[in-house]
Structure formats: structure tokens, C-alpha cells
Design a protein around this motif. Structure first.
Motif, PDB file in Angstrom:
ATOM      1  N   SER A 263     -81.564 -33.124 -40.957  1.00 54.47           N
ATOM      2  CA  SER A 263     -80.163 -32.817 -41.125  1.00 54.47           C
ATOM      3  C   SER A 263     -79.854 -31.405 -41.577  1.00 54.47           C
ATOM      4  N   LEU A 264     -78.692 -30.900 -41.330  1.00 52.42           N
ATOM      5  CA  LEU A 264     -78.441 -29.436 -41.601  1.00 52.42           C
ATOM      6  C   LEU A 264     -77.019 -29.341 -41.672  1.00 52.42           C
ATOM      7  N   ARG A 265     -76.536 -28.469 -42.671  1.00 45.09           N
ATOM      8  CA  ARG A 265     -74.911 -28.042 -42.938  1.00 45.09           C
ATOM      9  C   ARG A 265     -74.622 -27.035 -42.475  1.00 45.09           C
ATOM     10  N   LEU A 266     -73.875 -26.474 -41.508  1.00 47.40           N
ATOM     11  CA  LEU A 266     -73.559 -25.168 -41.181  1.00 47.40           C
ATOM     12  C   LEU A 266     -72.133 -24.934 -42.085  1.00 47.40           C
ATOM     13  N   SER A 267     -71.868 -23.438 -42.347  1.00 51.12           N
ATOM     14  CA  SER A 267     -70.628 -23.240 -42.998  1.00 51.12           C
ATOM     15  C   SER A 267     -70.338 -21.906 -42.408  1.00 51.12           C
ATOM     16  N   CYS A 268     -68.908 -21.850 -42.310  1.00 49.45           N
ATOM     17  CA  CYS A 268     -68.201 -20.850 -41.703  1.00 49.45           C
ATOM     18  C   CYS A 268     -67.249 -20.103 -42.618  1.00 49.45           C
ATOM     19  N   ALA A 269     -67.471 -18.905 -43.235  1.00 50.10           N
ATOM     20  CA  ALA A 269     -66.520 -18.528 -44.047  1.00 50.10           C
ATOM     21  C   ALA A 269     -65.634 -17.207 -43.310  1.00 50.10           C
ATOM     22  N   ALA A 270     -64.308 -17.590 -43.643  1.00 51.66           N
ATOM     23  CA  ALA A 270     -63.159 -16.705 -42.802  1.00 51.66           C
ATOM     24  C   ALA A 270     -62.514 -15.848 -43.812  1.00 51.66           C
ATOM     25  N   SER A 271     -62.253 -14.906 -43.229  1.00 52.98           N
ATOM     26  CA  SER A 271     -61.544 -13.728 -44.062  1.00 52.98           C
ATOM     27  C   SER A 271     -60.537 -12.942 -42.879  1.00 52.98           C
ATOM     28  N   GLY A 272     -59.587 -12.295 -43.462  1.00 49.78           N
ATOM     29  CA  GLY A 272     -58.737 -11.732 -42.443  1.00 49.78           C
ATOM     30  C   GLY A 272     -57.772 -12.709 -41.728  1.00 49.78           C
ATOM     31  N   LEU A 273     -57.876 -14.074 -42.038  1.00 52.03           N
ATOM     32  CA  LEU A 273     -56.749 -14.893 -41.414  1.00 52.03           C
ATOM     33  C   LEU A 273     -56.976 -16.426 -42.542  1.00 52.03           C
ATOM     34  N   SER A 274     -55.996 -17.057 -42.434  1.00 57.32           N
ATOM     35  CA  SER A 274     -55.937 -18.110 -43.287  1.00 57.32           C
ATOM     36  C   SER A 274     -56.274 -19.395 -42.161  1.00 57.32           C
ATOM     37  N   ILE A 275     -57.135 -20.175 -42.538  1.00 62.65           N
ATOM     38  CA  ILE A 275     -57.629 -21.197 -41.638  1.00 62.65           C
ATOM     39  C   ILE A 275     -56.543 -22.236 -41.590  1.00 62.65           C
ATOM     40  N   ASN A 276     -55.767 -22.600 -42.523  1.00 61.32           N
ATOM     41  CA  ASN A 276     -54.797 -23.546 -42.629  1.00 61.32           C
ATOM     42  C   ASN A 276     -53.683 -23.317 -41.483  1.00 61.32           C
ATOM     43  N   THR A 277     -53.748 -22.156 -40.615  1.00 62.69           N
ATOM     44  CA  THR A 277     -52.749 -21.907 -39.560  1.00 62.69           C
ATOM     45  C   THR A 277     -53.660 -22.030 -38.432  1.00 62.69           C
ATOM     46  N   GLN A 278     -54.942 -22.152 -38.396  1.00 64.75           N
ATOM     47  CA  GLN A 278     -55.785 -22.035 -37.266  1.00 64.75           C
ATOM     48  C   GLN A 278     -56.442 -23.352 -36.839  1.00 64.75           C
ATOM     49  N   ALA A 279     -56.579 -23.639 -35.818  1.00 63.84           N
ATOM     50  CA  ALA A 279     -57.349 -24.576 -35.048  1.00 63.84           C
ATOM     51  C   ALA A 279     -58.810 -23.925 -34.979  1.00 63.84           C
ATOM     52  N   MET A 280     -59.780 -24.800 -35.553  1.00 65.06           N
ATOM     53  CA  MET A 280     -61.047 -24.302 -35.799  1.00 65.06           C
ATOM     54  C   MET A 280     -62.226 -25.064 -35.229  1.00 65.06           C
ATOM     55  N   ALA A 281     -63.118 -24.490 -34.531  1.00 70.20           N
ATOM     56  CA  ALA A 281     -64.047 -25.345 -33.620  1.00 70.20           C
ATOM     57  C   ALA A 281     -65.718 -24.776 -33.954  1.00 70.20           C
TER      58      ALA A 281
END
Length: 122
Positions: free
Chosen positions: A17-35
Motif C-alpha cells: 500500500s501507499l498513501r499519496l497526498s496533495c497539498a493545495a495553495s492559492g485555492l480553497s479545495i472546498n470550492t473545487q472538484a478534486m481528482a
């Protein structure tokens, strides 16, 4: 100015198993569809999993259903991909993306991370 940065890739054996992470800046992901998308050598970029801004509804490519889980922590502006029971055919560069809606078409997403390599050996 939006930026997405993936981490957590690596080299594992079949079934691990692996767990990938995605750190966002310059946008709020609560307003975004993420994929999450992935791209193997010589192949087109492929949709893996998506999460809607509304209610965090999730969608998966058939080959990863039951093995991968996309999740988000809106307070931390982070998105994750938990990958279990990995197979050699999962080997690819994995990319985080943000857009208006969850759809399995890469060109519909506005922002992309640089990618993180996942390698699975038998």
C-alpha cells in the motif's frame, strides 16, 4: 495563483500500500472538484478517482474500485489517495488536479500538480 504539490509516491511490491497526498495553495479545495490521474509510459493520462466539492461524492475508475480511496481534509486544504493491494499495472506517475466538476477528461481540469512516481513490482 493556484499550486498543487503531490507527495507519497515510491516503490513497492504487489499487494502493498501507499498513501499519496496533495497539498493545495492559492485555492480553497472546498470550492473545487478534486481528482487523481495517472500516466504510464507511452499511455494517455488516465482518470483514477475524483471527489466533488458538494458532499464529497466520490468516483473511481473501474480497475481501482475497492482498492483505492480518495479523501479530502478541507480545513487543511489537502487531498489524499489511499492505494491498497497495489498491482504492477498501477505503475505510473500520479497527478493531483482541481477543476469545476468531476469528469474523466484531463483537459477539463484547470490546475495540476507536478506528479509523483508510483512503481509496483511483482
Amino acid at each position: 495563483q493556484a499550486q498543487l504539490v503531490e507527495s507519497g509516491g515510491g516503490s513497492v511490491h504487489t499487494g502493498e500500500s501507499l498513501r499519496l497526498s496533495c497539498a493545495a495553495s492559492g485555492l480553497s479545495i472546498n470550492t473545487q472538484a478534486m481528482a487523481w490521474f495517472r500516466q504510464a509510459p507511452g499511455k494517455e493520462r488516465e482518470f483514477v478517482a475524483g471527489s466533488t466539492a458538494r458532499n464529497s461524492n466520490t468516483y473511481y475508475e473501474d480497475s481501482v474500485k475497492g482498492r483505492f480511496t480518495i479523501s479530502r481534509d478541507n480545513a487543511k486544504n489537502m487531498v489524499y489517495l489511499q492505494m491498497n493491494d497495489l498491482k504492477p499495472e498501477d505503475t505510473a506517475v500520479y497527478y493531483c488536479a482541481a477543476g469545476r466538476v468531476v469528469i474523466n477528461v484531463a483537459k477539463e481540469y484547470d490546475n495540476w500538480g507536478r506528479g509523483t512516481q508510483v512503481t509496483v513490482s511483482s
